[in-house]
Design a protein around this motif. Structure first.
Motif, PDB file in Angstrom:
ATOM      1  N   PHE A   1       0.829  -1.207   0.000  1.00  0.00           N
ATOM      2  CA  PHE A   1       0.000   0.000   0.000  1.00  0.00           C
ATOM      3  C   PHE A   1       0.864   1.258   0.000  1.00  0.00           C
ATOM      4  N   LEU A   2       1.914   1.282   0.821  1.00  0.00           N
ATOM      5  CA  LEU A   2       2.778   2.452   0.883  1.00  0.00           C
ATOM      6  C   LEU A   2       3.509   2.678  -0.440  1.00  0.00           C
ATOM      7  N   LEU A   3       3.837   1.604  -1.132  1.00  0.00           N
ATOM      8  CA  LEU A   3       4.472   1.740  -2.442  1.00  0.00           C
ATOM      9  C   LEU A   3       3.509   2.367  -3.448  1.00  0.00           C
ATOM     10  N   VAL A   4       2.248   1.904  -3.440  1.00  0.00           N
ATOM     11  CA  VAL A   4       1.235   2.507  -4.311  1.00  0.00           C
ATOM     12  C   VAL A   4       1.015   3.966  -3.927  1.00  0.00           C
ATOM     13  N   LEU A   5       1.020   4.231  -2.619  1.00  0.00           N
ATOM     14  CA  LEU A   5       0.820   5.594  -2.142  1.00  0.00           C
ATOM     15  C   LEU A   5       1.908   6.528  -2.644  1.00  0.00           C
ATOM     16  N   SER A   6       3.141   6.043  -2.702  1.00  0.00           N
ATOM     17  CA  SER A   6       4.227   6.888  -3.204  1.00  0.00           C
ATOM     18  C   SER A   6       3.991   7.275  -4.660  1.00  0.00           C
ATOM     19  N   GLY A   7       3.446   6.350  -5.450  1.00  0.00           N
ATOM     20  CA  GLY A   7       3.116   6.685  -6.836  1.00  0.00           C
ATOM     21  C   GLY A   7       2.006   7.715  -6.932  1.00  0.00           C
ATOM     22  N   ILE A   8       1.014   7.610  -6.030  1.00  0.00           N
ATOM     23  CA  ILE A   8      -0.060   8.609  -6.011  1.00  0.00           C
ATOM     24  C   ILE A   8       0.495   9.987  -5.663  1.00  0.00           C
ATOM     25  N   VAL A   9       1.357  10.030  -4.657  1.00  0.00           N
ATOM     26  CA  VAL A   9       1.934  11.309  -4.232  1.00  0.00           C
ATOM     27  C   VAL A   9       2.766  11.925  -5.355  1.00  0.00           C
ATOM     28  N   LEU A  10       3.445  11.101  -6.144  1.00  0.00           N
ATOM     29  CA  LEU A  10       4.276  11.629  -7.226  1.00  0.00           C
ATOM     30  C   LEU A  10       3.456  12.397  -8.245  1.00  0.00           C
ATOM     31  N   ASN A  11       2.167  12.102  -8.360  1.00  0.00           N
ATOM     32  CA  ASN A  11       1.319  12.827  -9.305  1.00  0.00           C
ATOM     33  C   ASN A  11       1.188  14.303  -8.946  1.00  0.00           C
ATOM     34  N   VAL A  12       1.446  14.648  -7.697  1.00  0.00           N
ATOM     35  CA  VAL A  12       1.392  16.055  -7.305  1.00  0.00           C
ATOM     36  C   VAL A  12       2.407  16.866  -8.108  1.00  0.00           C
ATOM     37  N   LEU A  13       3.505  16.212  -8.536  1.00  0.00           N
ATOM     38  CA  LEU A  13       4.524  16.909  -9.327  1.00  0.00           C
ATOM     39  C   LEU A  13       3.934  17.487 -10.610  1.00  0.00           C
ATOM     40  N   VAL A  14       3.042  16.741 -11.238  1.00  0.00           N
ATOM     41  CA  VAL A  14       2.425  17.198 -12.488  1.00  0.00           C
ATOM     42  C   VAL A  14       1.586  18.446 -12.253  1.00  0.00           C
ATOM     43  N   PHE A  15       0.780  18.426 -11.212  1.00  0.00           N
ATOM     44  CA  PHE A  15      -0.106  19.558 -10.949  1.00  0.00           C
ATOM     45  C   PHE A  15       0.662  20.759 -10.389  1.00  0.00           C
ATOM     46  N   SER A  16       1.753  20.509  -9.692  1.00  0.00           N
ATOM     47  CA  SER A  16       2.595  21.620  -9.230  1.00  0.00           C
ATOM     48  C   SER A  16       3.216  22.354 -10.400  1.00  0.00           C
ATOM     49  N   ALA A  17       3.519  21.622 -11.480  1.00  0.00           N
ATOM     50  CA  ALA A  17       4.100  22.247 -12.668  1.00  0.00           C
ATOM     51  C   ALA A  17       3.119  23.184 -13.359  1.00  0.00           C
ATOM     52  N   MET A  18       1.841  23.097 -13.032  1.00  0.00           N
ATOM     53  CA  MET A  18       0.832  23.953 -13.652  1.00  0.00           C
ATOM     54  C   MET A  18       0.674  25.283 -12.927  1.00  0.00           C
ATOM     55  N   LEU A  19       1.299  25.438 -11.774  1.00  0.00           N
ATOM     56  CA  LEU A  19       1.142  26.665 -10.998  1.00  0.00           C
ATOM     57  C   LEU A  19       1.948  27.797 -11.624  1.00  0.00           C
ATOM     58  N   ARG A  20       1.429  28.992 -11.521  1.00  0.00           N
ATOM     59  CA  ARG A  20       2.145  30.198 -11.939  1.00  0.00           C
ATOM     60  C   ARG A  20       1.441  31.400 -11.334  1.00  0.00           C
ATOM     61  N   GLY A  21       2.197  32.459 -11.107  1.00  0.00           N
ATOM     62  CA  GLY A  21       1.617  33.690 -10.592  1.00  0.00           C
ATOM     63  C   GLY A  21       0.965  34.491 -11.701  1.00  0.00           C
ATOM     64  N   ILE A  22       0.252  35.539 -11.324  1.00  0.00           N
ATOM     65  CA  ILE A  22      -0.411  36.374 -12.333  1.00  0.00           C
ATOM     66  C   ILE A  22       0.634  37.123 -13.141  1.00  0.00           C
ATOM     67  N   PRO A  23       0.447  37.271 -14.447  1.00  0.00           N
ATOM     68  CA  PRO A  23       1.437  37.939 -15.297  1.00  0.00           C
ATOM     69  C   PRO A  23       1.472  39.435 -15.038  1.00  0.00           C
ATOM     70  N   HIS A  24       2.653  40.026 -15.187  1.00  0.00           N
ATOM     71  CA  HIS A  24       2.831  41.456 -14.974  1.00  0.00           C
ATOM     72  C   HIS A  24       3.244  42.196 -16.256  1.00  0.00           C
ATOM     73  N   SER A  25       3.135  41.518 -17.388  1.00  0.00           N
ATOM     74  CA  SER A  25       3.563  42.167 -18.626  1.00  0.00           C
ATOM     75  C   SER A  25       2.707  43.382 -18.953  1.00  0.00           C
ATOM     76  N   SER A  26       1.440  43.362 -18.573  1.00  0.00           N
ATOM     77  CA  SER A  26       0.564  44.504 -18.863  1.00  0.00           C
ATOM     78  C   SER A  26       1.015  45.755 -18.136  1.00  0.00           C
ATOM     79  N   TYR A  27       1.757  45.585 -17.040  1.00  0.00           N
ATOM     80  CA  TYR A  27       2.235  46.743 -16.305  1.00  0.00           C
ATOM     81  C   TYR A  27       3.199  47.568 -17.147  1.00  0.00           C
TER      82      TYR A  27
END
Length: 529
Positions: free
Chosen positions: A247-273
């Motif tokens: 179970f813990l081995l499967v859990l580690s694979g589930i947790v690794l998926n957070v890496l994909v969604f973390s890569a989608m994060l970004r702050g608001i763009p400031h180019s319009s400034y």
């Protein structure tokens, strides 16, 4: 006019503009327009003159062409980045939703794992619950560090590094043979990884929205309930099929998926400034008004084309520490962080102890998690309504949550425990969904990251002490759980009553005609400046 007279006139114009910027008059009608957006709802009624900075009458007036009304100056001296209120922000909401599905789902479904940990590693309620207590504590304790690292390196990089650390913690837990091994791997490493993800994800999602912030945050954090429901159906079958190590081995694979969604994060763009600055320079060269020739930029402002950093604190200062409402919030977080997680951890164990081992723990966890989702969605919908007072709504949820734990004394079969789990999950979902929204109402979105970080440190300290204390009470009562739920329910109830001081105190001031720190009833689209 000779060159000497022109030089003298130029100096007078410059001096007048600088005086207007640094020493605004209290009777200046433009002061009502310079803010460009609403104050934090808990902000002091009077704005200190020394912290108001503006560009010029043209830049200050949102009705003038070329003025930066989409990026208003805050009362703390920095310009608030205008939130797109949509667009890529909904991708951020989805990413945070999926992160909370895994992160909070794992944390809040620990009650299902506790009996297996006790059996597999010969642990007690206290030592077994300490695993999740350490995990939550590291998650919250690392919030200030995560805020600093996010400002320096960006939320995406920090969250991705946290995902890798959490994955390693889950993977190393496979080799644990004693409960204290899990304190280090499952509790410590996973907690460190989650701590580098939680605050950047929440603050980033909040910074992308203004008018629909409560709705967006309700959607983002409702992943907790979905995750709890998901783990409630997978934990027991996986352990039965593959054992604890599998179970813990499967859990580690589930947790690794957070890496994909973390890569989608970004702050608001400031180019319009930069485009706005260029437009204002062009309008200045047009020679329409001599007063517009001098364009004074706000202090401590750094413009970047596109960045993945979250909204920064105002000039490195912590002005919210002077607000008594923020200190009330910290007291409530301390009390409720100490007690609010106990039912999630011990509900299944209590039901099986009081009713029998035949009680379906999966169903109880699913009901609690499902109503938690409903509560979070409901909070986002309701708190954005103009007539809804967020402060009263937030405090009332604490009170309902505390009362439900107190009256859980009467539970005697699966149905009554299911009702308690539903009420507790629903009110808990509202509390968690509104926490960052209420904080942004108090301190403003520019100060949300440091204010949220400090509050999470307080929450971490409380959650570190709460579960072991509950385990000690259970042991002292000969494995009787009722008194533990009652005691911790009273603590949650007290926290809710304390927070009522904020909205009710403002109501009293209004009735008495006094002025002071003002709590403004929430309005849709109203955000901190």
């Amino acid at each position: 006019m000779d060159s000497g007279e022109r030089t003298q006139l130029t100096r007078q114009i410059l001096a007048e503009n600088l005086r207007t910027v640094d020493e605004p008059r209290s009777d200046d009608p433009l002061l009502e327009q310079r803010g460009g957006g609403p104050r934090p709802r808990y902000a002091p009624h009077h704005t200190p003159p020394e912290v108001i900075r503006t560009a010029s009458p043209r830049a200050a007036n949102p009705g003038v062409a070329g003025s930066p009304k989409e990026s208003p100056t805050s009362e703390t001296g920095t310009r608030t980045s205008h939130a797109p209120d949509g667009g890529y922000g909904w991708v951020i909401v989805f990413a945070v939703f999926m992160i909370t599905v895994i992160q909070d789902g794992l944390t809040f479904s620990f009650g299902l794992l506790l009996p297996y940990f006790k059996e597999e590693y010969e642990a007690t309620d206290g030592s077994g619950s300490a695993v999740n207590s350490i995990l939550m504590s590291f998650t919250f304790f690392l919030a200030p560090l995560a805020s600093i690292l996010s400002d320096k390196f960006g939320v995406r990089k920090v969250a991705m590094c946290g995902s890798i650390i959490a994955f390693l913690g889950a993977l190393l837990s496979v080799f644990a043979t004693k409960i204290w091994h899990l304190w280090i791997t499952y509790g410590g490493l996973i907690g460190i990884g989650f701590g580098m993800i939680y605050l950047p994800a929440i603050v980033t999602a909040a910074s992308w929205f203004e008018e629909r912030r409560a709705t967006a945050m309700g959607l983002a954090v409702c992943g907790t309930g979905v995750g709890v429901a998901m783990f409630s159906f997978t934990v027991e079958p996986l352990i039965a099929q593959y054992g604890m190590q599998g179970f813990l081995l499967v859990l580690s694979g589930i947790v690794l998926n957070v890496l994909v969604f973390s890569a989608m994060l970004r702050g608001i763009p400031h180019s319009s400034y930069e485009k706005r600055k260029a437009q204002r320079r062009r309008s200045g060269r047009g020679g329409r008004d001599a007063g517009d020739e001098v364009q004074m930029e706000p202090l401590n402002e750094k413009a970047a084309p596109d960045t993945d950093t979250a909204a920064p604190a105002a000039g490195g200062r912590l002005p919210f520490l002077r607000q008594w409402q923020y200190w009330v919030m910290l007291v409530v977080i301390l009390l409720c962080g100490f007690s609010a997680y106990i039912p999630f951890m011990f509900l299944v164990s209590r039901a099986q102890h009081d009713v029998g081992r035949h009680v379906n723990g999966q169903a109880l966890t699913y009901i609690t998690g499902g109503l938690n989702v409903v509560g979070r969605l409901f909070s986002g919908f309701l708190s954005d309504r103009k007539w809804c007072n967020r402060g009263v709504f937030y405090a009332s949820s604490y009170i309902i949550s505390g009362l439900s734990s107190i009256f859980s004394w009467l539970c005697y079969n699966f149905e009554t425990f299911a009702v308690y789990g539903a009420v507790y999950g629903f009110s808990g979902g509202i509390i968690i969904a509104l926490q960052s929204v209420i904080l942004s109402d108090i301190v403003g979105i520019d100060n949300l990251s440091p204010a949220f970080g400090i509050s999470l440190v307080v929450l971490g300290a409380a959650s570190l002490a709460g579960p072991p204390t509950a385990g000690a009470i259970i042991a002292a009562q000969d494995n009787e759980y009722k008194w533990t739920f009652v005691v911790f329910g009273v603590i949650v109830l007290i926290g809710g009553v304390i927070f009522l001081v904020v909205p009710l105190g403002d109501l009293c001031r209004r009735l008495l005609g006094k002025r002071g720190n003002k709590y403004t009833p929430p309005q849709p689209g109203s955000v901190s400046a």
